[in-house]
Motif scaffolding. Structure first.
Motif, PDB file in Angstrom:
ATOM      1  N   PHE A  95       0.813  -1.212   0.000  1.00 20.81           N
ATOM      2  CA  PHE A  95       0.000   0.000   0.000  1.00 20.81           C
ATOM      3  C   PHE A  95       0.847   1.263   0.000  1.00 20.81           C
ATOM      4  N   ALA A  96       2.067   1.184   0.536  1.00 24.42           N
ATOM      5  CA  ALA A  96       2.946   2.358   0.516  1.00 24.42           C
ATOM      6  C   ALA A  96       3.229   2.806  -0.907  1.00 24.42           C
ATOM      7  N   GLY A  97       3.178   1.866  -1.849  1.00 20.94           N
ATOM      8  CA  GLY A  97       3.367   2.217  -3.246  1.00 20.94           C
ATOM      9  C   GLY A  97       2.240   3.057  -3.807  1.00 20.94           C
ATOM     10  N   MET A  98       1.123   3.143  -3.087  1.00 19.85           N
ATOM     11  CA  MET A  98      -0.014   3.957  -3.526  1.00 19.85           C
ATOM     12  C   MET A  98       0.041   5.375  -2.949  1.00 19.85           C
ATOM     13  N   LEU A  99       1.068   5.661  -2.158  1.00 22.67           N
ATOM     14  CA  LEU A  99       1.194   6.998  -1.587  1.00 22.67           C
ATOM     15  C   LEU A  99       1.748   7.987  -2.607  1.00 22.67           C
ATOM     16  N   SER A 100       1.205   9.184  -2.603  1.00 21.29           N
ATOM     17  CA  SER A 100       1.798  10.264  -3.379  1.00 21.29           C
ATOM     18  C   SER A 100       3.142  10.625  -2.764  1.00 21.29           C
ATOM     19  N   PRO A 101       4.085  11.154  -3.541  1.00 20.04           N
ATOM     20  CA  PRO A 101       5.355  11.608  -2.952  1.00 20.04           C
ATOM     21  C   PRO A 101       5.091  12.594  -1.814  1.00 20.04           C
ATOM     22  N   GLY A 102       5.716  12.357  -0.674  1.00 15.87           N
ATOM     23  CA  GLY A 102       5.484  13.198   0.494  1.00 15.87           C
ATOM     24  C   GLY A 102       4.277  12.788   1.303  1.00 15.87           C
ATOM     25  N   GLY A 103       3.525  11.788   0.832  1.00 16.75           N
ATOM     26  CA  GLY A 103       2.360  11.308   1.565  1.00 16.75           C
ATOM     27  C   GLY A 103       2.759  10.495   2.778  1.00 16.75           C
ATOM     28  N   SER A 104       1.793  10.196   3.625  1.00 17.37           N
ATOM     29  CA  SER A 104       2.107   9.526   4.883  1.00 17.37           C
ATOM     30  C   SER A 104       1.190   8.342   5.148  1.00 17.37           C
TER      31      SER A 104
END
Length: 210
Positions: A95-104
């Motif tokens: 799921f971390a791969g679905m984060l926008s850059p800088g997302g948390s």
């Protein structure tokens, strides 16, 4: 846990959204957020729909819907869901791969070594229950010291920003006598000084690098 979600996070995914309780709290705090959920239960999906902008029904440990895999979010919330899966680190990394850059990512998991559970262990009791830290559906157990390495060991793109706990001191009858603000202050001191003893849930916030 909700307090750890960035106020400037526009799109939020609640993994294991249940009936939408977290989404309702977020919506109340930040009405402008776009909040999505994913759950394995069609019934929960229907209950959560009133609080969400969209919801996927999927088994988290199997193939996810393609449109979910291709989505990007500013924040992904894992509230008491990772202890229910066989490989929580792999799920978190996925799921971390679905984060926008800088997302948390904001994570909450129970602490199996809080003082209540220790009392049970000292009495020779390790019995699964319907709810709580020893919920019969829990497959993994975490402590304040092990949660970060166990969960984030494979998510190299995530940088830990916060690790804390929430919990209550065993004040017993004193809670009926002392003002609530005094009890809250004592609880906060206990959590800060003895997190692995007092905390019943562990809160983690990790951010994806830009």
């Amino acid at each position: 846990m909700v307090d750890l979600v960035d106020r400037n996070a526009v799109t939020v995914l609640d993994v294991g959204c249940g009936a939408g309780d977290n989404a309702a709290l977020l919506r109340r705090r930040d009405p402008g957020k776009k909040i999505f959920g994913v759950t394995g239960s069609p019934a929960e999906s229907q209950l959560a729909a009133r609080h969400l902008d969209g919801c996927w029904v999927a088994d988290l440990e199997l193939d996810l819907p393609e449109d979910l895999e291709n989505s990007r979010f500013d924040c992904i919330v894992f509230s008491h869901v990772l202890e229910h899966v066989r490989d929580p680190a792999a799920l978190l990394s996925r799921f971390a791969g679905m984060l926008s850059p800088g997302g948390s990512c904001v994570i909450a998991v129970p602490n199996v070594l809080n003082w209540r559970e220790r009392m049970h262990f000292l009495r020779g009791r390790f019995e699964y229950q319907e709810t709580g830290v020893l919920d019969a559906t829990h497959l993994r157990f975490f402590t304040y010291r092990t949660a970060v390495p166990l969960l984030l060991g494979r998510a190299a793109e995530l940088r830990v920003e916060h690790v804390g706990v929430t919990g209550h001191l065993p004040l017993s009858r004193l809670r009926r006598i002392l003002p609530s603000r005094v009890c809250d202050r004592l609880d906060a001191i206990g959590c800060a000084r003895w997190p692995n003893l007092i905390g019943w849930q562990i809160l983690i916030k990790a951010r994806r690098d830009l």
